[in-house]
Motif scaffolding. Sequence first.
Motif, PDB file in Angstrom:
ATOM      1  N   TYR A  24       0.791  -1.326  -0.089  1.00 46.44           N
ATOM      2  CA  TYR A  24      -0.076  -0.016  -0.118  1.00 46.44           C
ATOM      3  C   TYR A  24       1.007   1.196   0.056  1.00 46.44           C
ATOM      4  O   TYR A  24       0.409   2.287  -0.648  1.00 46.44           O
ATOM      5  CB  TYR A  24      -1.076  -0.010   1.143  1.00 46.44           C
ATOM      6  CG  TYR A  24      -2.333  -0.751   0.655  1.00 46.44           C
ATOM      7  CD1 TYR A  24      -3.262  -0.197   0.210  1.00 46.44           C
ATOM      8  CD2 TYR A  24      -2.506  -2.161   1.282  1.00 46.44           C
ATOM      9  CE1 TYR A  24      -4.560  -0.967   0.019  1.00 46.44           C
ATOM     10  CE2 TYR A  24      -3.420  -2.818   1.161  1.00 46.44           C
ATOM     11  CZ  TYR A  24      -4.715  -2.102   0.306  1.00 46.44           C
ATOM     12  OH  TYR A  24      -5.875  -3.014   0.334  1.00 46.44           O
ATOM     13  N   VAL A  25       2.018   1.438   0.904  1.00 50.01           N
ATOM     14  CA  VAL A  25       2.708   2.346   0.678  1.00 50.01           C
ATOM     15  C   VAL A  25       3.506   2.701  -0.617  1.00 50.01           C
ATOM     16  O   VAL A  25       3.519   3.660  -1.214  1.00 50.01           O
ATOM     17  CB  VAL A  25       3.993   2.285   1.766  1.00 50.01           C
ATOM     18  CG1 VAL A  25       4.948   3.354   1.453  1.00 50.01           C
ATOM     19  CG2 VAL A  25       3.559   2.430   3.110  1.00 50.01           C
ATOM     20  N   MET A  26       3.835   1.374  -1.357  1.00 49.63           N
ATOM     21  CA  MET A  26       4.346   1.715  -2.796  1.00 49.63           C
ATOM     22  C   MET A  26       3.232   2.186  -3.809  1.00 49.63           C
ATOM     23  O   MET A  26       3.583   3.029  -4.472  1.00 49.63           O
ATOM     24  CB  MET A  26       5.079   0.398  -3.046  1.00 49.63           C
ATOM     25  CG  MET A  26       6.446  -0.075  -2.405  1.00 49.63           C
ATOM     26  SD  MET A  26       6.922  -1.659  -2.812  1.00 49.63           S
ATOM     27  CE  MET A  26       7.328  -1.284  -4.366  1.00 49.63           C
ATOM     28  N   ALA A  27       2.172   1.669  -3.441  1.00 45.78           N
ATOM     29  CA  ALA A  27       1.020   2.189  -4.403  1.00 45.78           C
ATOM     30  C   ALA A  27       0.862   3.548  -4.142  1.00 45.78           C
ATOM     31  O   ALA A  27       0.291   4.195  -5.130  1.00 45.78           O
ATOM     32  CB  ALA A  27      -0.088   1.294  -4.145  1.00 45.78           C
ATOM     33  N   ILE A  28       0.676   4.095  -2.900  1.00 47.44           N
ATOM     34  CA  ILE A  28       0.398   5.668  -2.841  1.00 47.44           C
ATOM     35  C   ILE A  28       1.280   6.441  -3.404  1.00 47.44           C
ATOM     36  O   ILE A  28       1.236   7.416  -3.824  1.00 47.44           O
ATOM     37  CB  ILE A  28       0.202   5.615  -1.325  1.00 47.44           C
ATOM     38  CG1 ILE A  28      -1.024   5.047  -0.624  1.00 47.44           C
ATOM     39  CG2 ILE A  28       0.040   7.150  -0.967  1.00 47.44           C
ATOM     40  CD1 ILE A  28      -1.288   4.857   0.807  1.00 47.44           C
ATOM     41  N   GLY A  29       2.610   5.947  -3.089  1.00 48.27           N
ATOM     42  CA  GLY A  29       3.632   6.717  -3.539  1.00 48.27           C
ATOM     43  C   GLY A  29       4.325   6.209  -4.810  1.00 48.27           C
ATOM     44  O   GLY A  29       5.446   6.406  -5.235  1.00 48.27           O
ATOM     45  N   ALA A  30       3.409   5.799  -5.828  1.00 46.72           N
ATOM     46  CA  ALA A  30       3.839   5.070  -7.209  1.00 46.72           C
ATOM     47  C   ALA A  30       4.726   6.083  -7.854  1.00 46.72           C
ATOM     48  O   ALA A  30       5.628   5.789  -8.556  1.00 46.72           O
ATOM     49  CB  ALA A  30       2.666   4.779  -7.829  1.00 46.72           C
ATOM     50  N   GLU A  31       4.369   7.529  -7.851  1.00 48.19           N
ATOM     51  CA  GLU A  31       4.892   8.517  -8.638  1.00 48.19           C
ATOM     52  C   GLU A  31       6.390   8.587  -8.076  1.00 48.19           C
ATOM     53  O   GLU A  31       7.304   8.724  -9.200  1.00 48.19           O
ATOM     54  CB  GLU A  31       4.213   9.850  -8.541  1.00 48.19           C
ATOM     55  CG  GLU A  31       3.069  10.031  -9.371  1.00 48.19           C
ATOM     56  CD  GLU A  31       1.698   9.507  -8.159  1.00 48.19           C
ATOM     57  OE1 GLU A  31       0.588   9.819  -8.632  1.00 48.19           O
ATOM     58  OE2 GLU A  31       2.309   9.049  -7.202  1.00 48.19           O
ATOM     59  N   PHE A  32       6.663   8.610  -7.003  1.00 45.53           N
ATOM     60  CA  PHE A  32       8.134   8.521  -6.433  1.00 45.53           C
ATOM     61  C   PHE A  32       8.747   7.148  -6.750  1.00 45.53           C
ATOM     62  O   PHE A  32       9.941   7.265  -7.098  1.00 45.53           O
ATOM     63  CB  PHE A  32       7.760   8.870  -5.142  1.00 45.53           C
ATOM     64  CG  PHE A  32       9.608   8.971  -4.387  1.00 45.53           C
ATOM     65  CD1 PHE A  32      10.445   9.662  -4.486  1.00 45.53           C
ATOM     66  CD2 PHE A  32       9.538   7.973  -3.259  1.00 45.53           C
ATOM     67  CE1 PHE A  32      11.590   9.632  -4.028  1.00 45.53           C
ATOM     68  CE2 PHE A  32      10.902   7.817  -2.825  1.00 45.53           C
ATOM     69  CZ  PHE A  32      11.944   8.566  -3.177  1.00 45.53           C
ATOM     70  N   VAL A  33       8.043   6.131  -6.426  1.00 49.56           N
ATOM     71  CA  VAL A  33       8.876   4.875  -6.525  1.00 49.56           C
ATOM     72  C   VAL A  33       9.115   4.353  -7.929  1.00 49.56           C
ATOM     73  O   VAL A  33      10.238   3.876  -8.153  1.00 49.56           O
ATOM     74  CB  VAL A  33       8.035   3.876  -5.761  1.00 49.56           C
ATOM     75  CG1 VAL A  33       8.566   2.209  -5.851  1.00 49.56           C
ATOM     76  CG2 VAL A  33       7.955   4.151  -4.419  1.00 49.56           C
ATOM     77  N   SER A  34       8.177   4.519  -8.789  1.00 50.05           N
ATOM     78  CA  SER A  34       8.310   4.028 -10.292  1.00 50.05           C
ATOM     79  C   SER A  34       9.224   5.158 -10.800  1.00 50.05           C
ATOM     80  O   SER A  34       9.320   6.368 -10.712  1.00 50.05           O
ATOM     81  CB  SER A  34       6.983   4.268 -10.962  1.00 50.05           C
ATOM     82  OG  SER A  34       6.523   5.603 -10.780  1.00 50.05           O
ATOM     83  N   PRO A  35      10.199   4.434 -11.635  1.00 43.89           N
ATOM     84  CA  PRO A  35      11.363   5.170 -12.166  1.00 43.89           C
ATOM     85  C   PRO A  35      10.853   6.222 -13.448  1.00 43.89           C
ATOM     86  O   PRO A  35      11.528   7.014 -14.106  1.00 43.89           O
ATOM     87  CB  PRO A  35      12.198   4.095 -12.617  1.00 43.89           C
ATOM     88  CG  PRO A  35      11.561   2.987 -12.594  1.00 43.89           C
ATOM     89  CD  PRO A  35      10.514   2.890 -11.962  1.00 43.89           C
ATOM     90  N   TYR A  36       9.573   5.647 -14.324  1.00 49.46           N
ATOM     91  CA  TYR A  36       9.222   6.280 -15.306  1.00 49.46           C
ATOM     92  C   TYR A  36       7.746   6.506 -15.275  1.00 49.46           C
ATOM     93  O   TYR A  36       6.837   6.010 -14.540  1.00 49.46           O
ATOM     94  CB  TYR A  36       9.623   5.182 -16.723  1.00 49.46           C
ATOM     95  CG  TYR A  36      11.149   5.003 -16.730  1.00 49.46           C
ATOM     96  CD1 TYR A  36      12.041   5.971 -16.974  1.00 49.46           C
ATOM     97  CD2 TYR A  36      11.523   3.742 -16.588  1.00 49.46           C
ATOM     98  CE1 TYR A  36      13.626   5.645 -17.103  1.00 49.46           C
ATOM     99  CE2 TYR A  36      12.775   3.346 -16.296  1.00 49.46           C
ATOM    100  CZ  TYR A  36      13.938   4.291 -16.788  1.00 49.46           C
ATOM    101  OH  TYR A  36      15.289   4.267 -16.762  1.00 49.46           O
ATOM    102  N   ASP A  37       7.152   7.277 -16.463  1.00 50.03           N
ATOM    103  CA  ASP A  37       6.073   7.285 -16.361  1.00 50.03           C
ATOM    104  C   ASP A  37       5.336   6.019 -17.136  1.00 50.03           C
ATOM    105  O   ASP A  37       5.609   5.715 -18.102  1.00 50.03           O
ATOM    106  CB  ASP A  37       5.562   8.608 -17.699  1.00 50.03           C
ATOM    107  CG  ASP A  37       4.235   8.732 -18.073  1.00 50.03           C
ATOM    108  OD1 ASP A  37       3.370   8.074 -17.481  1.00 50.03           O
ATOM    109  OD2 ASP A  37       3.926   9.963 -18.619  1.00 50.03           O
ATOM    110  N   PRO A  38       4.221   5.473 -16.475  1.00 47.21           N
ATOM    111  CA  PRO A  38       3.773   4.414 -16.911  1.00 47.21           C
ATOM    112  C   PRO A  38       2.882   4.116 -18.250  1.00 47.21           C
ATOM    113  O   PRO A  38       2.739   3.082 -18.830  1.00 47.21           O
ATOM    114  CB  PRO A  38       2.769   4.093 -15.769  1.00 47.21           C
ATOM    115  CG  PRO A  38       2.095   5.155 -15.389  1.00 47.21           C
ATOM    116  CD  PRO A  38       3.521   5.977 -15.510  1.00 47.21           C
ATOM    117  N   TYR A  39       2.837   5.449 -18.749  1.00 44.81           N
ATOM    118  CA  TYR A  39       2.132   5.488 -19.998  1.00 44.81           C
ATOM    119  C   TYR A  39       2.926   5.783 -21.371  1.00 44.81           C
ATOM    120  O   TYR A  39       2.654   6.092 -22.411  1.00 44.81           O
ATOM    121  CB  TYR A  39       0.960   6.686 -19.962  1.00 44.81           C
ATOM    122  CG  TYR A  39       0.083   6.429 -19.122  1.00 44.81           C
ATOM    123  CD1 TYR A  39      -1.390   5.461 -19.145  1.00 44.81           C
ATOM    124  CD2 TYR A  39      -0.099   7.127 -17.684  1.00 44.81           C
ATOM    125  CE1 TYR A  39      -2.143   5.509 -18.434  1.00 44.81           C
ATOM    126  CE2 TYR A  39      -0.821   6.945 -16.778  1.00 44.81           C
ATOM    127  CZ  TYR A  39      -2.027   5.933 -17.049  1.00 44.81           C
ATOM    128  OH  TYR A  39      -2.902   5.727 -16.281  1.00 44.81           O
TER     129      TYR A  39
END
Length: 378
Positions: A24-39
């Motif tokens: 849940y923490v990783m999902a909430i902070g997905a913008e910070f944790v993910s390295p790239y734009d998912p689209y």
Amino acid sequence: MNWWQRLKNNPLARFGAILLLVFYVMAIGAEFVSPYDPYASQQNGALLPPTQIFWQDQAGKWVGPHVYPTTQGPVDLNTGDRQLVIDRSKPSPLHLFVAGDDYRLLQIKLPLPTQFSLTDPKFDEVELFSGIPGNWHLFGTAGPGKFNLLGTDEQARDQFSRLLYGARISLSIGLVGIIISFPLGMLVGGISGYFGGGIDSVLMRLVEVLMTIPSIYLLVALAAVLPPGLTSAQRFLLIILITSFIRWAGLARVIRGQVLSIKEREFVQAARAMGGRSLYIIIRHVLPQTASYIVISATLSIPDFIIAESILSLIGLGIQQPDPSWGNMLSLATNASILVLQPWLIWPPALLIILTVLAFNLLGDGLRDALDPRSLSR
């Protein structure tokens, strides 16, 4: 020993709780944790395997973790496989806390229905919180190379980033579902058990009718008649409403049985003798006595909502591309060639669904044991 201590001393429940907290923490902070734009698609980067990490340069000198720009090359005429083209002249070091794409962390938008019907639903998207602007990411590269931790999909989008963003839908649908269905089940069950008689008969017959409806077939049938052109946010809301509609009946039946015994206790009789209104007595005195069962049941019911969303998205009736969810990412499993040649597209979402369902079940079992001390002696 209180229930909290018993819960903490249960290693399986503790494991489930920690795993869910991480998800849940990783999902909430997905913008910070993910390295790239998912689209965003990477140039010539479709169906790349997980990026290989190098520790030495071409001369064999230790330079630390780094990657190289990797693209899909021409097809090998003998094997039919695409060869990877790795540009070893442009090393890109891996770093933590790297500046990248701009984002707004914790931005909250909700689709609020202005006209609800299965044939022509209308929604207005309302921004509740504009979010915190930023461009820092947990990890990334300093250079032209891309670090695709779990590879890329057929549209050259980073798979790890899409998993994180997809977790928001797959994990939140269960929480929102029980917020809608459980109050309804509690209220109907409480009213039915407290008043009895004709009200009990009518409500229980309604409950029995709903319980006879095969849930998965109803989901498929209702999802199939949804009008085309709905956004993922709108479809997400409708899926929650549909799943909540068929999930409250079983809870109402159990709550009704508990209320039948609770309403005869002294504190309920005293509240009634003091002139308390029936609805007040049900909400204030009767239903709180079922709290332990409600907590356990809610924890064990969340996986049902997650699986329902995954099934609908898997068969193309749930969240639609390009918006990610674990279900529609898993839909690639229907393609045998991808299942064999690009397994990194299939196993991560499947494993996350399995782990999430397992974690909720472990936590629910732990709560059941902690809130019912008699179970410790069995």
